[in-house]
Design a protein around this motif. Sequence first.
Motif, mmCIF file in Angstrom:
data_model
loop_
_atom_site.group_PDB
_atom_site.id
_atom_site.type_symbol
_atom_site.label_atom_id
_atom_site.label_comp_id
_atom_site.label_asym_id
_atom_site.label_seq_id
_atom_site.Cartn_x
_atom_site.Cartn_y
_atom_site.Cartn_z
ATOM 1 N N ALA A 12 0.801 -1.213 0.000
ATOM 2 C CA ALA A 12 0.000 0.000 0.000
ATOM 3 C C ALA A 12 0.831 1.258 0.000
ATOM 4 O O ALA A 12 0.321 2.347 -0.094
ATOM 5 C CB ALA A 12 -0.939 0.003 1.206
ATOM 6 N N ALA A 13 2.149 1.142 0.106
ATOM 7 C CA ALA A 13 2.990 2.331 0.124
ATOM 8 C C ALA A 13 2.982 3.046 -1.214
ATOM 9 O O ALA A 13 3.340 4.194 -1.304
ATOM 10 C CB ALA A 13 4.416 1.944 0.484
ATOM 11 N N GLY A 14 2.602 2.417 -2.249
ATOM 12 C CA GLY A 14 2.610 3.055 -3.543
ATOM 13 C C GLY A 14 3.642 2.427 -4.444
ATOM 14 O O GLY A 14 4.028 1.285 -4.310
ATOM 15 N N GLY A 15 4.192 3.236 -5.372
ATOM 16 C CA GLY A 15 5.024 2.637 -6.398
ATOM 17 C C GLY A 15 4.094 1.941 -7.371
ATOM 18 O O GLY A 15 2.892 2.094 -7.341
ATOM 19 N N GLN A 16 4.624 1.167 -8.241
ATOM 20 C CA GLN A 16 3.773 0.444 -9.157
ATOM 21 C C GLN A 16 3.125 -0.721 -8.437
ATOM 22 O O GLN A 16 3.554 -1.139 -7.366
ATOM 23 C CB GLN A 16 4.605 -0.024 -10.349
ATOM 24 N N THR A 17 2.069 -1.241 -9.017
ATOM 25 C CA THR A 17 1.289 -2.282 -8.373
ATOM 26 C C THR A 17 2.175 -3.447 -7.929
ATOM 27 O O THR A 17 2.982 -3.958 -8.686
ATOM 28 C CB THR A 17 0.216 -2.808 -9.341
ATOM 29 N N GLN A 18 2.017 -3.838 -6.662
ATOM 30 C CA GLN A 18 2.824 -4.894 -6.080
ATOM 31 C C GLN A 18 1.939 -6.070 -5.717
ATOM 32 O O GLN A 18 0.724 -6.003 -5.756
ATOM 33 C CB GLN A 18 3.554 -4.365 -4.835
ATOM 34 N N SER A 19 2.579 -7.161 -5.329
ATOM 35 C CA SER A 19 1.812 -8.329 -4.922
ATOM 36 C C SER A 19 1.058 -8.035 -3.643
ATOM 37 O O SER A 19 1.446 -7.175 -2.849
ATOM 38 C CB SER A 19 2.768 -9.508 -4.710
ATOM 39 N N VAL A 20 -0.023 -8.739 -3.434
ATOM 40 C CA VAL A 20 -0.883 -8.515 -2.286
ATOM 41 C C VAL A 20 -0.384 -9.353 -1.120
ATOM 42 O O VAL A 20 -0.048 -10.521 -1.273
ATOM 43 C CB VAL A 20 -2.339 -8.893 -2.629
ATOM 44 N N GLY A 21 -0.359 -8.768 0.075
ATOM 45 C CA GLY A 21 0.012 -9.539 1.254
ATOM 46 C C GLY A 21 0.697 -8.691 2.295
ATOM 47 O O GLY A 21 1.199 -7.602 2.016
ATOM 48 N N SER A 550 -6.563 -6.553 16.725
ATOM 49 C CA SER A 550 -6.247 -5.779 15.521
ATOM 50 C C SER A 550 -6.442 -6.660 14.295
ATOM 51 O O SER A 550 -6.295 -7.886 14.356
ATOM 52 C CB SER A 550 -4.814 -5.248 15.564
ATOM 53 N N LEU A 551 -6.783 -6.018 13.197
ATOM 54 C CA LEU A 551 -7.081 -6.728 11.960
ATOM 55 C C LEU A 551 -6.579 -5.896 10.791
ATOM 56 O O LEU A 551 -6.877 -4.694 10.706
ATOM 57 C CB LEU A 551 -8.591 -6.950 11.834
ATOM 58 N N THR A 552 -5.791 -6.501 9.919
ATOM 59 C CA THR A 552 -5.347 -5.832 8.700
ATOM 60 C C THR A 552 -5.682 -6.716 7.514
ATOM 61 O O THR A 552 -5.343 -7.910 7.490
ATOM 62 C CB THR A 552 -3.836 -5.552 8.722
ATOM 63 N N TRP A 553 -6.340 -6.130 6.534
ATOM 64 C CA TRP A 553 -6.818 -6.874 5.365
ATOM 65 C C TRP A 553 -6.249 -6.224 4.109
ATOM 66 O O TRP A 553 -6.299 -4.994 3.944
ATOM 67 C CB TRP A 553 -8.339 -6.852 5.338
ATOM 68 N N TYR A 554 -5.680 -7.051 3.233
ATOM 69 C CA TYR A 554 -5.134 -6.613 1.954
ATOM 70 C C TYR A 554 -5.989 -7.222 0.844
ATOM 71 O O TYR A 554 -5.643 -8.258 0.266
ATOM 72 C CB TYR A 554 -3.683 -7.059 1.811
ATOM 73 N N ASN A 558 -2.192 -2.512 -3.562
ATOM 74 C CA ASN A 558 -2.216 -1.093 -3.190
ATOM 75 C C ASN A 558 -3.464 -0.693 -2.412
ATOM 76 O O ASN A 558 -3.854 0.469 -2.420
ATOM 77 C CB ASN A 558 -2.079 -0.203 -4.423
ATOM 78 N N PHE A 559 -4.072 -1.640 -1.728
ATOM 79 C CA PHE A 559 -5.294 -1.360 -0.968
ATOM 80 C C PHE A 559 -5.233 -2.146 0.334
ATOM 81 O O PHE A 559 -5.051 -3.363 0.320
ATOM 82 C CB PHE A 559 -6.523 -1.764 -1.788
ATOM 83 N N ASP A 560 -5.350 -1.453 1.473
ATOM 84 C CA ASP A 560 -5.383 -2.157 2.752
ATOM 85 C C ASP A 560 -6.315 -1.448 3.721
ATOM 86 O O ASP A 560 -6.524 -0.225 3.639
ATOM 87 C CB ASP A 560 -3.979 -2.279 3.359
ATOM 88 N N ILE A 561 -6.879 -2.229 4.599
ATOM 89 C CA ILE A 561 -7.780 -1.735 5.645
ATOM 90 C C ILE A 561 -7.266 -2.261 6.977
ATOM 91 O O ILE A 561 -7.047 -3.463 7.143
ATOM 92 C CB ILE A 561 -9.228 -2.208 5.415
ATOM 93 N N THR A 562 -7.070 -1.352 7.919
ATOM 94 C CA THR A 562 -6.572 -1.720 9.234
ATOM 95 C C THR A 562 -7.557 -1.264 10.298
ATOM 96 O O THR A 562 -8.053 -0.133 10.244
ATOM 97 C CB THR A 562 -5.200 -1.075 9.506
ATOM 98 N N ALA A 563 -7.840 -2.137 11.245
ATOM 99 C CA ALA A 563 -8.728 -1.798 12.354
ATOM 100 C C ALA A 563 -8.150 -2.375 13.634
ATOM 101 O O ALA A 563 -7.596 -3.478 13.644
ATOM 102 C CB ALA A 563 -10.135 -2.347 12.119
ATOM 103 N N SER A 564 -8.259 -1.635 14.708
ATOM 104 C CA SER A 564 -7.854 -2.141 16.016
ATOM 105 C C SER A 564 -8.806 -1.584 17.062
ATOM 106 O O SER A 564 -9.354 -0.486 16.908
ATOM 107 C CB SER A 564 -6.410 -1.754 16.338
ATOM 108 N N GLY A 565 -9.016 -2.343 18.111
ATOM 109 C CA GLY A 565 -9.946 -1.926 19.149
ATOM 110 C C GLY A 565 -9.655 -2.612 20.460
ATOM 111 O O GLY A 565 -8.906 -3.597 20.524
ATOM 112 N N ALA A 566 -10.237 -2.087 21.515
ATOM 113 C CA ALA A 566 -10.000 -2.641 22.844
ATOM 114 C C ALA A 566 -11.175 -2.329 23.758
ATOM 115 O O ALA A 566 -11.875 -1.320 23.596
ATOM 116 C CB ALA A 566 -8.715 -2.082 23.444
ATOM 117 N N TYR A 567 -11.364 -3.212 24.710
ATOM 118 C CA TYR A 567 -12.322 -3.013 25.801
ATOM 119 C C TYR A 567 -11.577 -3.225 27.104
ATOM 120 O O TYR A 567 -10.737 -4.131 27.217
ATOM 121 C CB TYR A 567 -13.482 -4.002 25.715
ATOM 122 N N GLN A 568 -11.868 -2.388 28.106
ATOM 123 C CA GLN A 568 -11.248 -2.561 29.412
ATOM 124 C C GLN A 568 -12.228 -2.169 30.514
ATOM 125 O O GLN A 568 -13.087 -1.307 30.342
ATOM 126 C CB GLN A 568 -9.972 -1.737 29.531
#
Length: 718
Positions: A12-21, A550-554, A558-568
Motif C-alpha cells: 500500500a505504500a505506492g510505487g507500481q502495483t505490487q503483490s498482495v500480502g 487488531s485486523l489488517t486486510w489486503y 495497493n489497498f489495505d484496511i486496518t482496524a484495532s480496538g480494545a475493551y477494558q
Amino acid sequence: MAQTSDGSAQAAAGGQTQSVGAPDIVVTAQKRAERLQDVPISMEVLTTKNLAAFHADNFKALAVPNMNVGEIGGNQVIYMRGFGSPSQNYAFDQSVSLYVDGVYAGKSRQFTFPFFDQERVEVLRGPQGALFGKNTAAGAISVISAQPTSTFEGSATGIYNFGLHGYELSGYLSGPLGGGFSARLAGKIVDNDGYMKNLAFDRREPSNKSQLVRLSLKYDGGNFDYVAKVEYGHAKSLGNVTVSGPLTTDQQPVLTRYNIDDSVYGPAGFETRSWNIAGTGNLHLGDFTLTSVTGYSYFKAAHVNNFDQTIPGGGITSASVFNSYPEKFHQFSQEIRLQSPVGGMFDYIIGAYYDNSRYEVWQGSEYNMSIGNFLLHSDFHQRAESYSFFGQGSVHFSDEFRLIGSLRYSHTSKSASFYGTQDSGPFPFKPTTTADGSLSEGKVDPSVTLQYDVARRVMVYATYGQGSKSGGFVSNTYGTTNANFMFNPERSQNFELGVKSTLFDGRLVANAAIYKIKFDDLQVSTYNSNLQTYLVGNAAKASGKGIEGSLTWYPAPNFDITASGAYQDVKYDDYPGAQCLARQPGCGPTSAPVNLAGYPLPNISKFSGNVQVHYVIDLPGDFKLGTTVGVDGRSKFFNSDDQSLTYGVQKGYAKLNARIELSPADSRWHLALVGTNLTNKLTTSGAFKLPVPVTDVARALYWVDPPRNISLEASVKF
C-alpha cells in the motif's frame, strides 16, 4: 508504514502495483530481532509512514487502543490498560516507561520530539519488568531511531499548518564516510502560533517554536559495530490551553480564553533544552553477541501554568493563578547483555543494567485575588541510583512448542529533600514545612510464557508476568512533612492469553489478546478542591481486565484496511482513606475519608479503537495518487480526579482524519493535503474544579485538545 524483513515497503505504500500480502514487520520487543507475529506480547508497531501520515510527533497524537495520554498541569502522562502515574507530582517515575534506542527516559521532557526521524515505535502493553525492567508496571514504549545508511540518501519535508498559522521543516542526510563508517544528520524546525485565542492580548496560544538536531555515526567492522548518537533539542511555547467552564453542566470547551502575563513569573508557557547522547555496540563472538548500550541525558526546563480567568457567562474574574516549575535533570545509564545463538533447543539473553540520576524542581505559586496577593515556593532535590540483573531463556520442546522464562532483580536507592514556605500574603495560607527521606528497595520481576504454533503462521500464547515501580517522594505539594513525604513502590501482575495469525497467503493479519492485570500499592495523586491541595500516596489495590485486537486486510494490490480496538474494565479493589468523590452524595470539605473500592480510575474509557483505509491509484504519466482515511475514538471517561458527573466527564467521541498524496511512481517527491479532526470535535484531556479561595469565583477548568487542522505537505527524496 510497515517494513518487510528485507527492507521493501508494503504494497500500500505506492510505487507500481505490487503483490498482495502483509509484510514481515521486524521488532526488538524481546531484545533481539524477531517478526512481530512471532512475539508473544500484545503490542502495536507504528512505523515512519504511520507516524507521518497524520503528522503524529507526540504521544497524544498516537491512536493506540488501551493507551491514552492525560494532562493536568505541566506534564503529559501515558496510561496503558488504565494505569499510569498522575502528572501532578513531578517526581513520579512513570508506570509506562519510554525507551529511546534502548536508553531509559526517566522524565517526559528528556526528548523534545520523541517521534522525529524514527524507524518505528513499539508500544508494549502490560508489565515488561523482566527484560525492560525500569518502571514498566503497566507497559513500555520503545522508540527506534533511523540509522545511518550504507548508500547516500536524504530527504527534505515542509509542512504548513493552516489551523496553527505556522510551519514545520525537517530533513536528513545519510551515507557512507569510508573505512566502515557512515553518518546520518537530521534536523527539525517548528514555528506555529497555536489554536487558542487569548482575548487579553488578541494573540494565538500556545505558540510553539522548536529546533532539533541529531547526528548519528555508525561503524561496521564485521565482527564489531557501533552506533553513536548526539541529539540537541530546544522547545519554547507561549500560552496555555486551559479554558473555564461551569460547574453545574456538562463540559463546554471553547477556543477562547482570557489571561494576563504575571509580573513575577512572566507569561504562561514552557521552555526546554535537552541533550541526549547514546552509544550502542555489538561484538560478535562466534555465534554469540555481546551488546553495550550507554546513555547520558540532560534537560533544563522552565514551565509556567496559568488558568483562564473567564467566568462562565462572559465576565472576567479579578483573580489570577500562576504556577512556575523550573526543573533540572541529569541521567547516566549503562546496559550490557549477552545473546546466545538461536536455532537450537535452548537460547538465552543475560545482562546487567545501571543508572544514576539527579533531579531538581522549584515550585513558585502566585494567587492574585481581591483579598490580597499570596506568594509561595518550594524546593525539591532528589538523587537516585539503581542496578539490576536480568535473563531470559527459551526452551524449544519442538518446532511448534516453546517455553520462555524471564527474571529480573532490581535494586533502587533514592534520597530527597523538600522545603516549602509562604513568602507573602495577608494571612497564613500554607505553613512552612521541610522533609527529608531516603529509601532502598529490591524487587524481583519474573515472567513465563507458553507459546504454540497451532498451524502455519498461527501462534497462540499464554503469559504471566510481574512489573514494579520504585517508591518515591512528594516533590511539589505545599505543606509536605516527613509524615507524608514518602510513598511506597507499586507492583503489578498480568495474566494474558493471545493469538497472532497471518491467513490467506498474507492477505489477512488478525491478532487478539485477553488479559487481567492487578496492582498493589498503586501510586496516586489527586487534587482535592475542598482542601485546595494535591494528595499523593498509595491506593491499596486496583485491577483491570479486557480484550485487545487488531485486523489488517489486503483485499487488492495497493489497498489495505486496518482496524484495532480494545475493551477494558478498570477499578479500585480497595482504597481506604481516600477523599470522597464529587459524585458521591454529601461529599464536601468535612466529609470523612471513604473507601473507593468498586469505583473506576480516572482517564479510563471502556472502549477505544481506530479504523484506517489506504488506497493508491496508478495514474497516467507514471504518477500515483494515495488516499488515507482514518477514524479514531474512545468512549466517555472521567478526566477530573473527583469524577464529577458534570464538569468531570469527557463524552465519547470519534475524530476523522484524511490524507491525499500525489507522487511519481518512484516516490522521489510528493505533495499532500492532510486534515486532522476534520469534524472539529472539541475534547479535553484534563479537568478540575478551581475553588474559592484560590480564586474569587469557583469554576471548572479544562485542558482543550487541538481542533481541526488542515496542512499542506511537500517532500523530496534524493
